[in-house]
Design an enzyme around this catalytic site. Sequence first.
Site, PDB file in Angstrom:
ATOM      1  N   ARG A 262       0.853  -1.182   0.000  1.00  0.00           N
ATOM      2  CA  ARG A 262       0.000   0.000   0.000  1.00  0.00           C
ATOM      3  C   ARG A 262       0.890   1.233   0.000  1.00  0.00           C
ATOM      4  NH1 ARG A 262      -2.007  -3.548   3.895  1.00  0.00           N
ATOM      5  NH2 ARG A 262      -4.098  -4.385   3.450  1.00  0.00           N
ATOM      6  N   LYS A 286      -1.980  -2.171   8.088  1.00  0.00           N
ATOM      7  CA  LYS A 286      -3.115  -1.557   8.760  1.00  0.00           C
ATOM      8  C   LYS A 286      -3.149  -1.954  10.239  1.00  0.00           C
ATOM      9  CE  LYS A 286      -6.304  -1.032   4.863  1.00  0.00           C
ATOM     10  NZ  LYS A 286      -7.643  -1.387   4.347  1.00  0.00           N
ATOM     11  N   HIS A 357      -3.428   1.723  -5.724  1.00  0.00           N
ATOM     12  CA  HIS A 357      -4.038   0.423  -5.403  1.00  0.00           C
ATOM     13  C   HIS A 357      -4.146  -0.480  -6.613  1.00  0.00           C
ATOM     14  CE1 HIS A 357      -5.202  -0.638  -1.386  1.00  0.00           C
ATOM     15  NE2 HIS A 357      -6.155  -1.441  -1.825  1.00  0.00           N
ATOM     16  N   ARG A 360      -1.676  -3.326  -6.542  1.00  0.00           N
ATOM     17  CA  ARG A 360      -2.066  -4.478  -5.714  1.00  0.00           C
ATOM     18  C   ARG A 360      -3.025  -5.381  -6.481  1.00  0.00           C
ATOM     19  NH1 ARG A 360      -1.440  -4.564  -0.260  1.00  0.00           N
ATOM     20  NH2 ARG A 360      -3.513  -5.386   0.216  1.00  0.00           N
ATOM     21  N   HIS A 383      -3.622  -9.501   3.681  1.00  0.00           N
ATOM     22  CA  HIS A 383      -5.025  -9.603   4.083  1.00  0.00           C
ATOM     23  C   HIS A 383      -5.132 -10.471   5.326  1.00  0.00           C
ATOM     24  CE1 HIS A 383      -6.468  -8.731  -0.298  1.00  0.00           C
ATOM     25  NE2 HIS A 383      -6.099  -7.647   0.348  1.00  0.00           N
ATOM     26  N   TYR A 392     -10.943 -11.208  -5.951  1.00  0.00           N
ATOM     27  CA  TYR A 392     -10.108 -11.409  -7.131  1.00  0.00           C
ATOM     28  C   TYR A 392     -10.543 -12.616  -7.961  1.00  0.00           C
ATOM     29  CZ  TYR A 392      -7.205  -7.859  -5.059  1.00  0.00           C
ATOM     30  OH  TYR A 392      -6.774  -6.671  -4.531  1.00  0.00           O
TER      31      TYR A 392
END
Length: 412
Positions: A262, A286, A357, A360, A383, A392
């Site tokens: 990110r 995150k 993004h 990614r 994730h 995806y």
Amino acid sequence: MSAVISSQVVLSRTPEGPLAAYIGSFANALNTLGYAVSSVHRQVRIAACFSRWLGQERVALQSVTADHPVRYLQCRAQHLRSCPGDLAALRHFIDFLRREGVVPAEKIAVQQLTPIDRCAEAYEQYLREARALARATIVNYVPFIRDFLSHRFGDGPVMLSRLCAGDVVRFVQCQAPRLHRRRAKLMTSALRSFLSYARYRGDVAVDLAAAVPIVPNWSMMSIPRAIAPDQVRQLLASIDRRTAIGRRDYAILLLLARLGLRSGEVASLKLDDIDWRVGRLTVCGKSGHRGGLPLPPEVGKAIAAYLQRGRPHSTSRCVFLRAKAPVRGFQGASGVGSIVRHALQRAGVDAPTTGTHQFRHGLATEMLRKGASLGEIGDVLGHRHLQTTKIYTKIDIVALRTLALPWPGGAQ
């Protein structure tokens, strides 16, 4: 009589006034921050003039405030033409003096908090300390709660014990039509969080979070916009790696494209996060979650090239630094986003978006097409839940076609 201030700055006269002793240190600090020689000379010169004026006005060192530069420039404008950067230069000087402890910090008048302010700040503290939520989540949630409290209590006292299901429903019915679907869903998530917090505190006896209406949101209704592999190659090939900025931008783009980082993770990357011996990168994701990733040779070589022949001299531990003064790490994700946006424009790449993004999404798409499992993709992208990675599966068009039923009548 001329005065040597630093190795790069010589003034026509010796500095005078209460701040004269700090002019040289100010010049050295500007040099350290990477300012050009001409900029250092201009800022030092006006700082010296400002100090002389303070002496003439009999302003003591401990009495200097942020108002004095404005008053000085107003006085100076009566006989000299001001330059656009004069006030900014003097503010740099005042900030430097404060950091050195020479000039006292400005006393900020304490504003009386409203009942809504106090309630919102207590909730914000709960999210930050008790829940350890990401700063971005807190920034998104709190404004909705302020609006909700204002809608229900106005300027009066905030009495959470008086909340009822009707208050919650009316607020959502009023606000949701004005918001984009995603913002409306975010609003309802914030309300459920706040009402659960109110019950946790004992201010609310019933579960009002269950009364928050549901905003329709079909799972994975959109397809991730992924940059194509050939577009990535075109973009990387367009970077001029003969320059310091080019070496920096190339390394940043490789981190985005090859590791799917990110933009905020790239901006916060520190020198200590790279283990060159084992070829591993530690990433702060995150909610402060830290994870390790293998450092591909291509990416490692690009970072090393920037560190050896592109990164400005700095005490900062950030890997990537601004190219312009003040030389320091990026303040946030927006700096990396700006690099990507300008690189796409210069290369003439018609990418799906101008954001970071898409790299990614592009990495995940390629991994899926090459047979990687959702778990493997989720591990690379950081994730924490498999549901996040499932989106995806929608972009593997070749695999999806094998599931399509023949059209009746034989039409294609």
